[in-house]
Design a protein around this motif. Structure first.
Motif, PDB file in Angstrom:
ATOM      1  N   ILE A 151      13.311  23.230  17.643  1.00 18.61           N
ATOM      2  CA  ILE A 151      12.394  24.369  17.546  1.00 18.61           C
ATOM      3  C   ILE A 151      12.005  24.619  16.097  1.00 18.61           C
ATOM      4  CG2 ILE A 151      12.199  26.861  17.896  1.00 18.61           C
ATOM      5  CD1 ILE A 151      14.020  26.567  20.319  1.00 18.61           C
ATOM      6  N   PHE A 152      12.992  24.632  15.224  1.00 22.87           N
ATOM      7  CA  PHE A 152      12.705  24.825  13.793  1.00 22.87           C
ATOM      8  C   PHE A 152      11.829  23.694  13.257  1.00 22.87           C
ATOM      9  CE2 PHE A 152      16.612  27.560  13.670  1.00 22.87           C
ATOM     10  CZ  PHE A 152      16.000  28.687  13.162  1.00 22.87           C
ATOM     11  N   ARG A 153      12.123  22.467  13.650  1.00 17.76           N
ATOM     12  CA  ARG A 153      11.340  21.325  13.160  1.00 17.76           C
ATOM     13  C   ARG A 153       9.880  21.445  13.582  1.00 17.76           C
ATOM     14  NH1 ARG A 153       9.116  17.403  15.374  1.00 17.76           N
ATOM     15  NH2 ARG A 153      10.133  17.832  17.381  1.00 17.76           N
ATOM     16  N   ALA A 154       9.646  21.809  14.840  1.00 21.74           N
ATOM     17  CA  ALA A 154       8.270  21.964  15.311  1.00 21.74           C
ATOM     18  C   ALA A 154       7.544  23.062  14.546  1.00 21.74           C
ATOM     19  CB  ALA A 154       8.273  22.271  16.808  1.00 21.74           C
ATOM     20  N   GLY A 155       8.248  24.153  14.257  1.00 18.62           N
ATOM     21  CA  GLY A 155       7.628  25.234  13.502  1.00 18.62           C
ATOM     22  C   GLY A 155       7.313  24.841  12.075  1.00 18.62           C
ATOM     23  N   LEU A 156       8.223  24.126  11.435  1.00 19.29           N
ATOM     24  CA  LEU A 156       7.988  23.697  10.052  1.00 19.29           C
ATOM     25  C   LEU A 156       6.821  22.726   9.964  1.00 19.29           C
ATOM     26  CD1 LEU A 156      11.675  23.151   8.847  1.00 19.29           C
ATOM     27  CD2 LEU A 156      10.185  25.099   8.360  1.00 19.29           C
ATOM     28  N   ILE A 164       0.800  23.987   1.790  1.00 18.03           N
ATOM     29  CA  ILE A 164       1.947  23.516   1.021  1.00 18.03           C
ATOM     30  C   ILE A 164       1.484  22.833  -0.260  1.00 18.03           C
ATOM     31  CG2 ILE A 164       3.983  22.035   1.082  1.00 18.03           C
ATOM     32  CD1 ILE A 164       3.986  22.362   4.113  1.00 18.03           C
ATOM     33  N   GLU A 165       0.427  22.043  -0.157  1.00 18.19           N
ATOM     34  CA  GLU A 165      -0.101  21.368  -1.339  1.00 18.19           C
ATOM     35  C   GLU A 165      -0.670  22.368  -2.332  1.00 18.19           C
ATOM     36  OE1 GLU A 165      -2.889  18.687   0.346  1.00 18.19           O
ATOM     37  OE2 GLU A 165      -1.397  17.147   0.836  1.00 18.19           O
ATOM     38  N   ALA A 166      -1.313  23.421  -1.822  1.00 22.01           N
ATOM     39  CA  ALA A 166      -1.851  24.457  -2.711  1.00 22.01           C
ATOM     40  C   ALA A 166      -0.729  25.178  -3.456  1.00 22.01           C
ATOM     41  CB  ALA A 166      -2.677  25.453  -1.905  1.00 22.01           C
ATOM     42  N   ALA A 167       0.366  25.470  -2.731  1.00 19.27           N
ATOM     43  CA  ALA A 167       1.506  26.118  -3.376  1.00 19.27           C
ATOM     44  C   ALA A 167       2.137  25.210  -4.426  1.00 19.27           C
ATOM     45  CB  ALA A 167       2.543  26.502  -2.318  1.00 19.27           C
ATOM     46  N   GLN A 168       2.170  23.918  -4.126  1.00 22.06           N
ATOM     47  CA  GLN A 168       2.714  22.958  -5.088  1.00 22.06           C
ATOM     48  C   GLN A 168       1.829  22.893  -6.326  1.00 22.06           C
ATOM     49  OE1 GLN A 168       3.256  19.086  -3.418  1.00 22.06           O
ATOM     50  NE2 GLN A 168       4.504  18.338  -5.123  1.00 22.06           N
ATOM     51  N   PHE A 183       8.400  28.956   5.701  1.00 17.35           N
ATOM     52  CA  PHE A 183       9.245  29.621   6.689  1.00 17.35           C
ATOM     53  C   PHE A 183       8.615  30.876   7.295  1.00 17.35           C
ATOM     54  CE2 PHE A 183      12.847  32.230   8.117  1.00 17.35           C
ATOM     55  CZ  PHE A 183      13.410  31.332   9.006  1.00 17.35           C
ATOM     56  N   PRO A 184       7.962  31.770   6.520  1.00 21.14           N
ATOM     57  CA  PRO A 184       7.366  32.957   7.160  1.00 21.14           C
ATOM     58  C   PRO A 184       6.351  32.602   8.241  1.00 21.14           C
ATOM     59  CG  PRO A 184       7.477  33.253   4.786  1.00 21.14           C
ATOM     60  CD  PRO A 184       7.832  31.817   5.049  1.00 21.14           C
ATOM     61  N   GLN A 185       5.518  31.570   7.992  1.00 24.78           N
ATOM     62  CA  GLN A 185       4.539  31.181   9.000  1.00 24.78           C
ATOM     63  C   GLN A 185       5.204  30.498  10.187  1.00 24.78           C
ATOM     64  OE1 GLN A 185       0.644  29.650   7.488  1.00 24.78           O
ATOM     65  NE2 GLN A 185       1.744  29.506   5.553  1.00 24.78           N
ATOM     66  N   ALA A 186       6.201  29.657   9.901  1.00 20.63           N
ATOM     67  CA  ALA A 186       6.894  28.963  10.989  1.00 20.63           C
ATOM     68  C   ALA A 186       7.647  29.955  11.868  1.00 20.63           C
ATOM     69  CB  ALA A 186       7.859  27.928  10.410  1.00 20.63           C
ATOM     70  N   PHE A 187       8.206  30.992  11.259  1.00 23.92           N
ATOM     71  CA  PHE A 187       9.007  31.939  12.027  1.00 23.92           C
ATOM     72  C   PHE A 187       8.179  32.655  13.081  1.00 23.92           C
ATOM     73  CE2 PHE A 187      10.973  36.137  12.659  1.00 23.92           C
ATOM     74  CZ  PHE A 187      12.218  35.733  13.107  1.00 23.92           C
ATOM     75  N   ARG A 188       6.941  32.997  12.734  1.00 24.95           N
ATOM     76  CA  ARG A 188       6.071  33.652  13.709  1.00 24.95           C
ATOM     77  C   ARG A 188       5.845  32.775  14.932  1.00 24.95           C
ATOM     78  NH1 ARG A 188       2.895  38.016  11.960  1.00 24.95           N
ATOM     79  NH2 ARG A 188       3.203  38.593   9.772  1.00 24.95           N
ATOM     80  N   MET A 189       5.726  31.486  14.707  1.00 28.02           N
ATOM     81  CA  MET A 189       5.453  30.569  15.816  1.00 28.02           C
ATOM     82  C   MET A 189       6.683  30.260  16.657  1.00 28.02           C
ATOM     83  SD  MET A 189       2.764  27.897  14.066  1.00 28.02           S
ATOM     84  CE  MET A 189       3.596  27.750  12.480  1.00 28.02           C
TER      85      MET A 189
END
Length: 265
Positions: A151-156, A164-168, A183-189
């Protein structure tokens, strides 16, 4: 089902039916001395049931998140290790794993601990010093961590790569990207499936009764064997589990609706 259908806005007739059935059973508990006596007995195992479910789930979440991070790692060794663990744990029935941890891994752990502490002059650890409830929590934690890892993998992996590239590009470190972006976006899903697994954990916690742990299921088995009131005893046990699981489901639906409205707003 057409795209215009909105099941969340349906009137909860199922809840009305369950509410009426539950009210009848609660009335039986209040009016019938046999039901009342059974409830008083089974209620003593409620704390054990809740404790086992909560502790095992929190541990499973921690392990599952770590496995998910390993599963999406750039290093093939970490990915393969995570996949090996997940496939093995998902392939073994929870009841078998529970017995294996309780009567195979636990004694092996005691032997390993004694090999370390005995040369230090400390008193050896005995297998019976390893509580059965602790073995049960470890077994459930290991079993559910594999499912939660997926479940975590699918969300990530559902978080857009561009963010992610923009944050990098902004200079955020790997931990900062994970904490503030991924993680905040994945957690919602992943909240709905996480909630479903917690409800399942509450039900599967009844499996610890095979080890003699005095949870609701074990007390129901012992009580029914003693008073031969199987109908009343298991009615009360089912009512206790239904009250917990349906209550959790309604709370999770409410949280999910709030998150969805916040996202749409």
């Amino acid at each position: 089902m057409t795209p215009q259908t909105q099941p969340d806005k349906d009137f909860p007739w199922w809840l009305v039916i369950l509410g009426i059935t539950g009210a009848v059973l609660f009335w039986q508990v209040l009016a019938n001395p046999t039901y009342g006596a059974v409830l008083n007995t089974l209620a003593r195992g409620l704390w054990v049931t809740v404790s086992v479910a909560v502790l095992a789930y929190l541990g499973a979440c921690a392990i599952g998140l770590g496995l998910a991070v390993m599963a999406v790692s750039r290093k093939i060794v970490l990915r393969q290790m995570a996949r090996l663990y997940i496939e093995v744990m998902r392939g073994v029935p929870i009841l078998v794993l529970l017995l294996y941890v309780a009567f195979v891994l636990a004694p092996m752990l005691v032997v390993a601990v004694n090999a370390v502490i005995e040369p230090l002059g400390l008193a050896p650890w005995r297998t019976r010093d390893f509580p059965l409830i602790a073995r049960a929590v470890i077994a459930l934690m290991l079993a559910y961590s594999a499912f939660l890892a997926e479940i975590f993998r699918a969300g990530l992996q559902a978080v857009p790569v561009g963010q992610i590239e923009a944050a990098q590009a902004l200079g955020l470190s790997g931990w900062q990207r994970f904490r503030h972006i991924v993680f905040p976006q994945a957690f919602r899903m992943i909240l709905p499936p996480l909630g479903n697994d917690f409800v399942a954990m509450v039900k599967d916690s009844s499996l610890v009764s095979v080890l003699g742990v005095t949870d609701v299921a074990q007390l129901a088995k012992v009580t029914a064997a003693g008073n031969f009131r199987y109908f009343e005893t298991y009615n009360v046990a089912a009512l206790i589990y239904l009250t917990m699981t349906i209550g959790l489901s309604l709370i999770l639906r409410r949280i999910e609706a709030r998150l969805r409205s916040g996202t749409e707003g």
